[in-house]
Design a protein around this motif. Structure first.
Motif, PDB file in Angstrom:
ATOM      1  N   SER A 173      44.022  45.057  42.268  1.00 44.84           N
ATOM      2  CA  SER A 173      43.831  44.084  43.485  1.00 44.84           C
ATOM      3  C   SER A 173      43.294  44.977  44.246  1.00 44.84           C
ATOM      4  O   SER A 173      42.034  44.638  44.743  1.00 44.84           O
ATOM      5  N   THR A 176      39.992  45.988  43.092  1.00 41.43           N
ATOM      6  CA  THR A 176      38.891  44.821  42.954  1.00 41.43           C
ATOM      7  C   THR A 176      38.386  44.571  44.493  1.00 41.43           C
ATOM      8  O   THR A 176      37.246  44.328  44.793  1.00 41.43           O
ATOM      9  N   ALA A 177      39.223  44.805  45.648  1.00 42.77           N
ATOM     10  CA  ALA A 177      38.879  44.316  46.660  1.00 42.77           C
ATOM     11  C   ALA A 177      37.736  45.563  47.056  1.00 42.77           C
ATOM     12  O   ALA A 177      36.655  45.074  47.852  1.00 42.77           O
ATOM     13  N   PHE A 221      42.946  39.951  48.094  1.00 39.15           N
ATOM     14  CA  PHE A 221      43.114  41.208  47.207  1.00 39.15           C
ATOM     15  C   PHE A 221      43.643  42.466  47.536  1.00 39.15           C
ATOM     16  O   PHE A 221      44.599  43.210  47.183  1.00 39.15           O
TER      17      PHE A 221
END
Length: 377
Positions: A173, A176-177, A221
């Protein structure tokens, strides 16, 4: 077949094998106890014959041998009664205050040997030895201890596995952010350029909203794995934003409506993450309609010190056997899906907001109701 179904079947088979092993162990110990019982019964018969020989002693009787046989019994409780059930002698009895009652219980259970004498008789009553009694219960205690250790081991393994999975999802996460950050910043700059170049274009503000939306998604995220600070927020406004977002991105055949009290309902939440939960439930509801017409109703309810949000749809519903699995990571009924949406939603509601989310009701062909409960601010 979903991997969760396979995992459940493997667990069921392991449970069956464990039960079979336990039954086999119990049967083996039972046979051992039975053999010891027979051995003790044989010893008591020998002991009774020794007593009979002692009572009928003559010059041909080896008194010393008989006495040795009788005194060799140091484990089996024995009570000797006369023909009138009066206690004559006893061995290996701790509580001497109720010897006769103990003998009567032995007789009722059939543990008695009758010794015929000249016109009279004696009764040798006996019970299982302490060792045999302990051995009888030992397998159950052993299995109970093994089960406790097995359960502790299983929970420890599951906890370690869950912690490892959490680390993976948190890392994914946050990465991804991080990866979304650069293109989002670039898109925001390009939107500003377009606004200056085409100030009257009606599509550019919508593009700006979508870019802002991407920024909010990246923010969500980035917060996975950390404890977001809850802020007192109007749940009415949160649901309004979700409805506005979903309404523009959903077929016109599906209506999404909110039903709120006349006043603002305040709760302490992280609005960004909680919006994602409601959006996820709404998206699942849209998927459950499989491209057909339907409606989604968001109900905001106040019950004592509880604020409840119910997402009611008219989709295909959930099978009864699947209701208990919908929040499991990896479980999905979609052909294309990872089965993580509801799992993350449950984590956001219960771990981050100390609330509760569950399937309130579901009927195939008629729809499903998800309910979220939070404490009032």
């Amino acid at each position: 077949m979903q991997w969760t179904e396979k995992t459940r079947r493997i667990k069921n088979w392991l449970v069956v094998v464990a039960i079979l092993i336990a039954v086999a162990a119990l049967l083996a110990s039972r046979y051992l106890v039975r053999d010891l019982q027979r051995e003790e019964q044989g010893k008591m018969e020998v002991w009774a014959k020794a007593m009979e020989a002692l009572n009928q002693e003559d010059e041909m009787t080896y008194l010393m041998l008989v006495t040795q046989v009788m005194e060799s019994n140091n484990t089996i409780p024995v009570i000797v009664l006369d023909s009138k059930d009066q206690v004559m002698d006893y061995r290996n009895i701790d509580d001497t205050t109720s010897v006769r009652e103990y003998a009567m219980r032995m007789k009722q259970s059939g543990n008695v040997i009758r010794i015929e004498l000249d016109g009279d008789y004696q009764q040798v009553c006996y019970d299982e030895s302490i060792m045999l009694k302990r051995l009888t219960y030992y397998p159950y205690w052993a299995l109970a201890i093994v089960m406790v250790f097995a359960l502790v081991a299983v929970f420890a393994i599951l906890a370690a596995k869950r912690a490892e999975q959490n680390k993976v999802w948190v890392g994914l996460s946050k990465e991804t952010a991080h990866q979304l950050g650069t293109p989002i910043s670039s898109l925001m700059a390009w939107v500003e350029v377009l606004k200056e170049s085409y100030p009257n274009d009606a599509l550019i503000p919508e593009m700006a909203k979508d870019v802002k939306r991407l920024e909010r998604i990246a923010e969500r995220f980035s917060k996975i794995g950390s404890l977001p600070e809850p802020v007192e927020t109007s749940m009415n406004e949160v649901l309004d934003r979700v409805i506005e977002y979903m309404d523009k991105r959903t077929s016109q055949k599906i209506s999404i409506k909110g039903h709120y009290p006349d006043h603002a309902v305040m709760v302490r939440i992280n609005a960004s993450l909680f919006e994602w939960v409601i959006e996820n439930l709404c998206k699942n509801a849209v998927d459950a309609m499989e491209g057909g017409a339907g409606k989604i109703d968001l109900w905001l309810l106040e019950e004592d010190d509880i604020v409840a949000v119910e997402v009611v749809d008219t989709g295909k519903g959930i099978k009864k056997k699947d209701i208990k699995n919908v929040f499991r990571p990896g479980f999905t009924t979609k052909k294309r899906g990872w089965g993580l949406g509801l799992s993350l939603a449950k984590r956001i509601v219960e771990e981050y907001h100390k609330g509760h989310i569950y399937v309130k009701s579901s009927e195939q062909g008629r729809g499903t109701t998800f309910r979220i409960e939070l404490k009032k601010a």
